[in-house]
Design a protein around this motif. Structure first.
Motif, PDB file in Angstrom:
ATOM      1  N   SER A 171     -14.689   3.275  12.799  1.00  0.00           N
ATOM      2  CA  SER A 171     -14.496   4.633  12.297  1.00  0.00           C
ATOM      3  C   SER A 171     -13.696   5.447  13.316  1.00  0.00           C
ATOM      4  O   SER A 171     -12.501   5.665  13.132  1.00  0.00           O
ATOM      5  CB  SER A 171     -15.845   5.296  11.989  1.00  0.00           C
ATOM      6  OG  SER A 171     -16.685   5.301  13.130  1.00  0.00           O
ATOM      7  N   PHE A 172     -14.331   5.866  14.421  1.00  0.00           N
ATOM      8  CA  PHE A 172     -13.617   6.636  15.429  1.00  0.00           C
ATOM      9  C   PHE A 172     -14.320   6.476  16.775  1.00  0.00           C
ATOM     10  O   PHE A 172     -15.460   6.050  16.856  1.00  0.00           O
ATOM     11  CB  PHE A 172     -13.541   8.127  15.049  1.00  0.00           C
ATOM     12  CG  PHE A 172     -14.889   8.761  14.853  1.00  0.00           C
ATOM     13  CD1 PHE A 172     -15.592   9.292  15.919  1.00  0.00           C
ATOM     14  CD2 PHE A 172     -15.467   8.824  13.591  1.00  0.00           C
ATOM     15  CE1 PHE A 172     -16.841   9.881  15.751  1.00  0.00           C
ATOM     16  CE2 PHE A 172     -16.717   9.414  13.402  1.00  0.00           C
ATOM     17  CZ  PHE A 172     -17.402   9.932  14.482  1.00  0.00           C
ATOM     18  N   MET A 190      -8.186  -3.336  16.868  1.00  0.00           N
ATOM     19  CA  MET A 190      -8.374  -1.905  17.096  1.00  0.00           C
ATOM     20  C   MET A 190      -8.036  -1.196  15.787  1.00  0.00           C
ATOM     21  O   MET A 190      -6.907  -1.314  15.288  1.00  0.00           O
ATOM     22  CB  MET A 190      -7.457  -1.412  18.219  1.00  0.00           C
ATOM     23  CG  MET A 190      -7.527  -2.248  19.485  1.00  0.00           C
ATOM     24  SD  MET A 190      -9.035  -2.007  20.424  1.00  0.00           S
ATOM     25  CE  MET A 190      -8.612  -0.531  21.319  1.00  0.00           C
ATOM     26  N   VAL A 191      -9.006  -0.484  15.221  1.00  0.00           N
ATOM     27  CA  VAL A 191      -8.780   0.134  13.912  1.00  0.00           C
ATOM     28  C   VAL A 191      -9.223   1.592  13.847  1.00  0.00           C
ATOM     29  O   VAL A 191      -9.066   2.245  12.811  1.00  0.00           O
ATOM     30  CB  VAL A 191      -9.507  -0.659  12.798  1.00  0.00           C
ATOM     31  CG1 VAL A 191      -9.014  -2.089  12.741  1.00  0.00           C
ATOM     32  CG2 VAL A 191     -11.022  -0.616  12.987  1.00  0.00           C
ATOM     33  N   ALA A 192      -9.789   2.152  14.908  1.00  0.00           N
ATOM     34  CA  ALA A 192     -10.400   3.483  14.843  1.00  0.00           C
ATOM     35  C   ALA A 192      -9.383   4.559  14.472  1.00  0.00           C
ATOM     36  O   ALA A 192      -8.240   4.558  14.938  1.00  0.00           O
ATOM     37  CB  ALA A 192     -11.046   3.812  16.179  1.00  0.00           C
ATOM     38  N   PHE A 228      -8.238   8.085  20.649  1.00  0.00           N
ATOM     39  CA  PHE A 228      -7.558   7.558  21.821  1.00  0.00           C
ATOM     40  C   PHE A 228      -8.172   6.189  22.104  1.00  0.00           C
ATOM     41  O   PHE A 228      -9.321   6.095  22.536  1.00  0.00           O
ATOM     42  CB  PHE A 228      -7.743   8.504  23.013  1.00  0.00           C
ATOM     43  CG  PHE A 228      -6.989   8.075  24.249  1.00  0.00           C
ATOM     44  CD1 PHE A 228      -5.623   8.267  24.349  1.00  0.00           C
ATOM     45  CD2 PHE A 228      -7.658   7.485  25.309  1.00  0.00           C
ATOM     46  CE1 PHE A 228      -4.930   7.883  25.489  1.00  0.00           C
ATOM     47  CE2 PHE A 228      -6.984   7.095  26.445  1.00  0.00           C
ATOM     48  CZ  PHE A 228      -5.604   7.286  26.532  1.00  0.00           C
ATOM     49  N   ARG A 229      -7.419   5.126  21.815  1.00  0.00           N
ATOM     50  CA  ARG A 229      -8.037   3.804  21.728  1.00  0.00           C
ATOM     51  C   ARG A 229      -8.323   3.118  23.055  1.00  0.00           C
ATOM     52  O   ARG A 229      -9.297   2.363  23.158  1.00  0.00           O
ATOM     53  CB  ARG A 229      -7.176   2.904  20.831  1.00  0.00           C
ATOM     54  CG  ARG A 229      -7.245   3.329  19.362  1.00  0.00           C
ATOM     55  CD  ARG A 229      -6.421   2.425  18.475  1.00  0.00           C
ATOM     56  NE  ARG A 229      -6.577   2.780  17.063  1.00  0.00           N
ATOM     57  CZ  ARG A 229      -5.920   2.183  16.084  1.00  0.00           C
ATOM     58  NH1 ARG A 229      -5.070   1.212  16.349  1.00  0.00           N
ATOM     59  NH2 ARG A 229      -6.111   2.559  14.834  1.00  0.00           N
ATOM     60  N   LEU A 248      -1.476   5.029  14.415  1.00  0.00           N
ATOM     61  CA  LEU A 248      -2.792   4.393  14.447  1.00  0.00           C
ATOM     62  C   LEU A 248      -3.006   3.463  13.256  1.00  0.00           C
ATOM     63  O   LEU A 248      -3.903   3.656  12.438  1.00  0.00           O
ATOM     64  CB  LEU A 248      -3.893   5.444  14.527  1.00  0.00           C
ATOM     65  CG  LEU A 248      -3.915   6.261  15.818  1.00  0.00           C
ATOM     66  CD1 LEU A 248      -5.083   7.223  15.813  1.00  0.00           C
ATOM     67  CD2 LEU A 248      -3.972   5.358  17.045  1.00  0.00           C
ATOM     68  N   ALA A 249      -2.180   2.471  13.161  1.00  0.00           N
ATOM     69  CA  ALA A 249      -2.403   1.392  12.199  1.00  0.00           C
ATOM     70  C   ALA A 249      -3.320   0.360  12.833  1.00  0.00           C
ATOM     71  O   ALA A 249      -3.466   0.303  14.057  1.00  0.00           O
ATOM     72  CB  ALA A 249      -1.071   0.754  11.824  1.00  0.00           C
ATOM     73  N   PRO A 250      -3.998  -0.461  12.016  1.00  0.00           N
ATOM     74  CA  PRO A 250      -4.771  -1.565  12.604  1.00  0.00           C
ATOM     75  C   PRO A 250      -3.890  -2.407  13.518  1.00  0.00           C
ATOM     76  O   PRO A 250      -2.756  -2.759  13.182  1.00  0.00           O
ATOM     77  CB  PRO A 250      -5.232  -2.352  11.377  1.00  0.00           C
ATOM     78  CG  PRO A 250      -5.276  -1.348  10.281  1.00  0.00           C
ATOM     79  CD  PRO A 250      -4.126  -0.413  10.554  1.00  0.00           C
TER      80      PRO A 250
END
Length: 439
Positions: free
Chosen positions: A291-292, A325-327, A331-332, A388-390
């Motif tokens: 989610s985030f 990484m999918v959030a 900020f990943r 922010l794509a997967p």
């Protein structure tokens, strides 16, 4: 039956299982651990990795049936080793700076360095005799151990190869270990390391505290992270060769050596739950945010050595393997942070997402208790503006040794030539971009 890296190994599955194995049919006694006469003229020997009265779920011990007991050995003499120190007392005074090391050097051409002599302590804390703390070491070797074995009475050893496969011969059998895999050697168990690929390098965690175990899963449930069945123990195997052996023993923070008349790898059968194991990190079930927000690194814990404070580890072994990484609106990479826990990191392969340039395979970093750290300026800028794509982080494996105690770097770490004196510069261009009025 001598160890040969070309042989297809057989293993027993599970972490902490009650294993049983015999290299010769009929060599493992049934119904009694120590019969009046052990089968086939063997000697019974008990190895206890915990106190006798430890709770049953935590008690670790194995019975070995061997051609000669371990008491058949010569007296020990001091063994000089320049770079393998122990505990906080082996370190030097350093300021509270973030530290990073370039890849540690390999043995020079024409030299002959085996695993024992190629070990060097980088950071440590605690004290072996108090059974508290740990040390992070590196090894760089180009020669297989032959008629030589290592025994560490100060702690268990977690080996993390970075370059080159290892053939680890132990009293209970042989483990083949490649980069991406790890091997855990119990305290006090003899082993030697062969190098089938020649020159090799990697990392070692010397754990003085409670034995490593799988972490509790809590709200995660019954599945996730590392599965017990993916840890592989060896089947019984013994050397059938003549000749004396040199034993190098770590004991009380010092190294000692003796010359004994025969091989320590003479165990024909064994049973119990104290055993060396290997684990392929590709089998780790990664769990993350869908989610985030970026989750705490504890979600990547493979093994933990608990302390006397629940939830605050003597040492955690944590990995950062390939993962998606999918959030959203996140900020990943890891955020900027200061922790109670101290962090020593190494890189086995690829890039680490928070330090894509300066952190190289075979190198390391240290961020001690309450030392600020986080993404370098380039990683921050890229992550702040990325679509922010997967996205899959692939072809990467970093690890972290996290401890409740402050790590003390050694003289080798600070003056051995690998220290990066410009590390802090990676944050120097993080400007004050505060906007006094909302955009």
């Amino acid at each position: 039956m001598t160890a040969d890296s070309s042989v297809q190994r057989r293993y027993q599955s599970g972490f902490g299982n009650q294993y049983a194995s015999e290299a010769v049919p009929g060599s493992l006694p049934q119904g009694r651990n120590s019969p009046q006469q052990a089968p086939l003229g063997l000697y019974a020997e008990l190895v206890s990795g915990t106190a006798f009265t430890a709770p049953r779920a935590e008690n670790r011990r194995s019975w070995l049936y061997r051609r000669q007991p371990s008491v058949v050995s010569g007296g020990y003499q001091p063994y000089a080793h320049t770079h393998w120190t122990s505990g906080a007392a082996g370190g030097v005074v350093t300021p509270p700076d973030p530290l990073r090391w370039n890849p540690f050097p390999l043995p020079t051409e024409g030299s002959s360095v085996d695993f024992v002599d190629g070990l060097a302590t980088v950071v440590a804390n605690g004290e072996p005799d108090a059974q508290v703390g740990m040390a992070a070491l590196v090894y760089a070797a180009n020669t297989s151990m032959q008629q030589r074995a290592l025994v560490n009475a100060d702690g268990e050893l977690l080996l993390i190869p970075q370059q080159g496969r290892l053939v680890v011969t132990t009293e209970l059998g042989v483990l083949d270990v490649a980069p991406g895999e790890i091997v855990l050697i119990p305290r006090g168990m003899a082993f030697k390391v062969g190098l089938p690929d020649g020159t090799s390098r990697g990392y070692v965690c010397e754990n003085y505290g409670a034995p490593f175990r799988l972490p509790e899963l809590g709200p995660i449930g019954s599945n996730g992270l590392a599965n017990a069945r993916d840890f592989l123990a060896p089947v019984a195997s013994f050397e059938d060769t003549a000749g004396s052996y040199e034993i190098v023993k770590k004991y009380g923070g010092r190294l000692w050596r003796n010359q004994q008349p025969g091989t320590p790898f003479n165990v024909v059968a064994w049973h119990g739950n104290l055993a060396p194991v290997k684990y392929d990190t590709a089998n780790f079930m990664v769990i993350g945010s869908i989610s985030f927000d970026h989750p705490d690194p504890s979600i990547f814990t493979v093994l933990t050595s608990p302390s006397d404070t629940p939830g605050t580890a003597n040492c955690d072994f944590v990995i950062f393997p390939p993962r998606w990484m999918v959030a959203e609106d996140t900020f990943r990479p890891p955020w900027y942070h200061r922790n109670l826990m101290s962090e020593f990191m190494g890189l086995v392969t690829g890039q680490y997402d928070a330090k894509p340039e300066g952190f190289k395979p075979g190198g390391a970093s240290l961020h001690n208790c309450m030392v600020p750290h986080g993404p370098d300026a380039d990683a921050f800028d890229k992550a702040s503006h990325a679509t922010l794509a997967p996205h899959k982080l692939d072809n990467t494996l970093a690890f972290m040794l996290e401890s409740r105690y402050r790590f003390i770097p050694t003289a080798f770490a600070m003056h051995g030539g690998a220290l990066d004196p410009t590390y802090a510069n990676c944050w120097s261009s993080l400007a004050d971009t505060f906007l006094k009025a909302p955009v």
